[in-house]
Scaffold this active site. Sequence first.
Site, mmCIF file in Angstrom:
data_model
loop_
_atom_site.group_PDB
_atom_site.id
_atom_site.type_symbol
_atom_site.label_atom_id
_atom_site.label_comp_id
_atom_site.label_asym_id
_atom_site.label_seq_id
_atom_site.Cartn_x
_atom_site.Cartn_y
_atom_site.Cartn_z
ATOM 1 N N GLY A 17 0.817 -1.209 0.000
ATOM 2 C CA GLY A 17 0.000 0.000 0.000
ATOM 3 C C GLY A 17 0.851 1.259 0.000
ATOM 4 N N ASP A 18 1.901 1.257 0.819
ATOM 5 C CA ASP A 18 2.811 2.406 0.857
ATOM 6 C C ASP A 18 3.514 2.598 -0.485
ATOM 7 O OD1 ASP A 18 2.905 3.406 3.740
ATOM 8 O OD2 ASP A 18 3.199 1.276 4.029
ATOM 9 N N THR A 19 3.980 1.494 -1.056
ATOM 10 C CA THR A 19 4.730 1.593 -2.302
ATOM 11 C C THR A 19 3.840 2.054 -3.445
ATOM 12 O OG1 THR A 19 6.137 -0.200 -1.505
ATOM 13 C CG2 THR A 19 6.282 0.359 -3.837
ATOM 14 N N ALA A 63 3.496 5.704 -3.101
ATOM 15 C CA ALA A 63 4.724 6.383 -3.504
ATOM 16 C C ALA A 63 4.836 6.470 -5.018
ATOM 17 C CB ALA A 63 5.927 5.643 -2.927
#
Length: 398
Positions: free
Chosen positions: A169-171, A174
Amino acid sequence: MEGVQALQGLRVVEMGQLIAGPFAGKTLGDFGADVVKIEAPGSGDPLRNWRMIRDGTSVWWQVQSRNKRSIALDLRQKEGQDIARALVAEADVLVENFRPGTLEGWGMSYEELARTNPGLIMLRISGYGQTGPYRDLPGFGMIGEAMGGLRHLTGEPGRVPVRCGISIGDTLAALHGTIGVLTALYHRKVNGGRGQVIDVALTEAVLNVMESLIPEYSAFGAVRGPAGSALPGIAPSNAYPCADGVVLIAGNGDSIFKRLMQVIGREDLGNDESLGNNAGRVARVDEIDAAIGAWAAPRTVDQVLAALSAASVPAGRVYTAKDIVEDPHFRARDMILRQRTRDGHDLEVPGIVPKLMGTPGAVRRAAPRLGGDTDEVLREIGLTPEQIAALRDRNIVA
């Protein structure tokens, strides 16, 4: 030009920590941007201490923070905020992933920063975005994966959903943020030089890659659920146990399916007109999977892959880290790079994606020590050695 990188000359200030914001900063840095990372004195980015540690620093940090400079600056103090504003005044891009309102509380809203730097592009990554009823709630990548619909699809039917093993999810947030930065840079170039805010929510970055999830619910009221290793509605595409491991086979193209059936000795299925298209195969997917599984079970992974490769049927083994670093194709594509850390260790890390043929990315500098570039960065914005020493004495910089 040889040696020139695509983003050379781009100035980026990174105020984020952990994963989403810093991954965007890493991506920009890999292609030549000068990324100055602001960290809290004493502790720094928590990622420095996540997962496996060598010589007091996470080896993950060596990847996430390559091509960056570190300045240790206390943003809770007014003098630290003044320095941050001076850095941003000369930057092209500001990356931050604090909870909405944090920068505003430090007197660094976009409106205020843009008064002195109207061309500033601010990438803001948060759990739920800068607006909406959930904006003030804390949000991590795993929550974005859950609310974006991904976690409901992972795992086996009837069991608790599982995560994919990384902070996807973070990637995803980003990468969406990086796309936004590059888009805004182009707009700034051709439309008068003004910057803008890029608002990326973790939940929305995940939702954006959920393919047919929402339109299928809209059109049919269908709520897609977990399906293990299969790809629902597309057949055959699954994982099949072999004598010594598991192989993934994607035989879902019409002509590919016929070749696959020929390889496994099931020409009867390959020549069945009702299985000549995906809809027909989906209706009989259990039968098809059973036939492929029966063929694969007594064979080794190597035997299965060799037979399918000869017939141009897409298939692959499930790679571990050891498989990846030993694979000749990854090495031929420079996807396993050797970096030297600040402590003098050689470390193999993932290479740079995507591959730009004219202006390729590069690892120009190892991940920084906490505050290792503080003096250099402060001198660049005009501070004297005496001023820097005074700031250090008051613990505003380190």
